[in-house]
Write an enzyme that holds these catalytic residues in place. Structure first.
Site, short mmCIF file in Angstrom:
data_model
loop_
_atom_site.label_atom_id
_atom_site.label_comp_id
_atom_site.label_asym_id
_atom_site.label_seq_id
_atom_site.Cartn_x
_atom_site.Cartn_y
_atom_site.Cartn_z
N ASN A 180 -3.42 -16.37 6.45
CA ASN A 180 -4.40 -15.64 7.00
C ASN A 180 -5.10 -14.65 5.70
O ASN A 180 -4.47 -13.61 5.43
CB ASN A 180 -3.85 -14.72 8.07
CG ASN A 180 -5.22 -13.55 8.59
OD1 ASN A 180 -6.35 -13.64 8.20
ND2 ASN A 180 -4.67 -12.37 9.41
N LYS A 193 -7.48 -12.84 5.54
CA LYS A 193 -8.31 -11.62 5.86
C LYS A 193 -9.39 -11.45 5.03
O LYS A 193 -10.06 -12.60 5.03
CB LYS A 193 -7.45 -10.29 5.76
CG LYS A 193 -6.01 -10.74 6.34
CD LYS A 193 -4.89 -9.48 6.38
CE LYS A 193 -3.56 -9.81 7.08
NZ LYS A 193 -2.79 -8.55 7.25
N HIS A 227 -5.67 -10.70 16.61
CA HIS A 227 -4.76 -10.20 15.35
C HIS A 227 -4.77 -8.72 15.46
O HIS A 227 -5.94 -7.94 15.96
CB HIS A 227 -5.37 -10.44 14.02
CG HIS A 227 -4.76 -10.21 12.61
ND1 HIS A 227 -4.44 -9.03 12.46
CD2 HIS A 227 -3.79 -10.97 12.34
CE1 HIS A 227 -3.54 -8.77 11.22
NE2 HIS A 227 -3.32 -9.89 11.23
N GLU A 258 -5.24 -6.43 13.39
CA GLU A 258 -6.26 -5.70 12.86
C GLU A 258 -7.63 -5.39 13.70
O GLU A 258 -8.27 -4.62 13.83
CB GLU A 258 -6.51 -6.20 11.40
CG GLU A 258 -5.53 -5.71 10.48
CD GLU A 258 -5.09 -6.68 9.34
OE1 GLU A 258 -5.83 -7.71 9.00
OE2 GLU A 258 -4.21 -6.52 8.79
N GLU A 263 3.61 -10.79 15.32
CA GLU A 263 3.52 -9.91 14.10
C GLU A 263 3.57 -8.32 14.62
O GLU A 263 2.68 -7.52 14.73
CB GLU A 263 1.95 -10.15 13.76
CG GLU A 263 1.72 -11.43 13.24
CD GLU A 263 0.53 -11.59 12.21
OE1 GLU A 263 0.68 -12.38 11.44
OE2 GLU A 263 -0.45 -10.76 12.30
N GLY A 281 1.50 -5.96 6.02
CA GLY A 281 1.19 -5.54 4.73
C GLY A 281 1.89 -4.24 4.12
O GLY A 281 1.42 -3.43 3.16
N SER A 292 4.67 -9.35 6.21
CA SER A 292 5.48 -9.14 5.00
C SER A 292 6.38 -10.51 4.84
O SER A 292 7.53 -10.08 4.32
CB SER A 292 6.10 -7.93 4.97
OG SER A 292 5.10 -6.86 4.92
P1 13P Z 1 1.10 -9.57 5.44
O1 13P Z 1 1.78 -10.99 5.20
O2 13P Z 1 0.21 -9.42 4.34
O3 13P Z 1 2.01 -8.73 5.95
O4 13P Z 1 0.32 -10.01 6.66
C1 13P Z 1 0.65 -10.48 7.63
C2 13P Z 1 -0.47 -10.79 8.80
O5 13P Z 1 -1.11 -9.64 9.47
C3 13P Z 1 -0.91 -12.20 8.99
O6 13P Z 1 -1.89 -12.24 9.77
#
Ligand code: 13P
Length: 252
Positions: A9, A11, A95, A97, A167, A173, A212
């Protein structure tokens, strides 16, 4: 036996030049046979680039969101059929976010999931609890509500065509990863909920872990019985890291 899926992903990262290099490195390293299914979920403007560079390779691509609407006066939105037009296989839906920053409700995530499925896309439906919810002992309840809202609008046959991603919000992150045992516990809960709809289909539904996931923890996470791959953020932006996670999926 569920074939693992490692999906990046990206982002809101990337540009034409950097993407080109990253995709070329992935394709060159993977050749014609990856140890798992591999995908990149990219910002919508780069879908055409993926279609151009990834056609006839082992790497699939997809979007990071889609509109709950079919078409019409929805400025700024991208429809499921537009994602499909550019050869997308997948669409990330719900997601954390988007849930946190764009106010996406469980009901909206359910509508988006339906929209993806009806356009032939495989939705990667994200669920996960915040740190406060985990500390309050609400993890099972929170992820259960998130998944149940989606299951409520689906037909039994849809279960074979979706992917779920657990997640934990506190792991995204942050460099903090759920331990394999913590993740497995939630994944088993999610699979039990899927099995409540259709046990045979649920046995084949892939449940990814995201938060992560890195080369140094991917192997032990994906060794757990109900962890069927990863949804990778930061580590998907570096070909060496992403390739190492892909390799770890085959080292079980
Ligand atoms: P990270 O791997 O950067 O923690 O992000 C995970 C994520 O949100 C994947 O959709």
């Amino acid at each position: 036996m569920r074939r693992k899926l490692v999906a990046g992903n990206w982002k809101m990262n990337g540009n034409l030049a950097a993407n080109s290099a990253l995709l070329n490195e992935l394709v060159a390293a993977l050749g014609h046979a990856a140890p798992c299914d591999v995908a990149v979920c990219v910002p919508a403007p780069y879908l055409a680039q993926c279609q151009h560079q990834l056609a006839d390779t082992v790497v699939s691509w997809g979007g990071q969101d889609l509109s709950a609407h079919e078409a019409g006066a929805y400025t700024g939105e991208v429809s499921a059929t537009m994602l499909a037009d550019f050869g997308s296989h997948y669409a990330v839906v719900g997601h954390s976010e988007r849930r946190a920053m764009h106010g996406e409700s469980n009901a909206l995530v359910a509508q988006k999931t339906l929209r993806a499925l009806r356009s032939g896309l495989i939705p990667i439906i994200c669920v996960g609890e915040t740190l406060a919810e985990r500390e309050a002992g609400q993890t099972t309840e929170v992820v259960g509500e998130q998944l149940k809202a989606v299951l409520a609008v689906l037909e039994a046959a849809d279960l074979t065509r979706l992917v779920v991603a657990y997640e934990p919000v506190w792991a995204i992150g942050t460099g903090k990863t759920a331990t394999p045992a913590m993740a497995q516990e939630v994944h088993a809960t999610l699979r039990a909920l899927l099995a409540g709809q259709d046990a045979v289909a649920a046995a084949g539904t892939r449940i990814l872990y995201g938060g992560s996931m890195k080369p140094d923890n991917a192997r032990e996470l994906m060794a757990m019985p109900d962890i069927d791959g990863g949804l990778i953020g930061g580590a998907a932006l570096k070909s060496a890291d992403f390739l190492a996670i892909i390799a770890a999926s085959g080292a079980q």
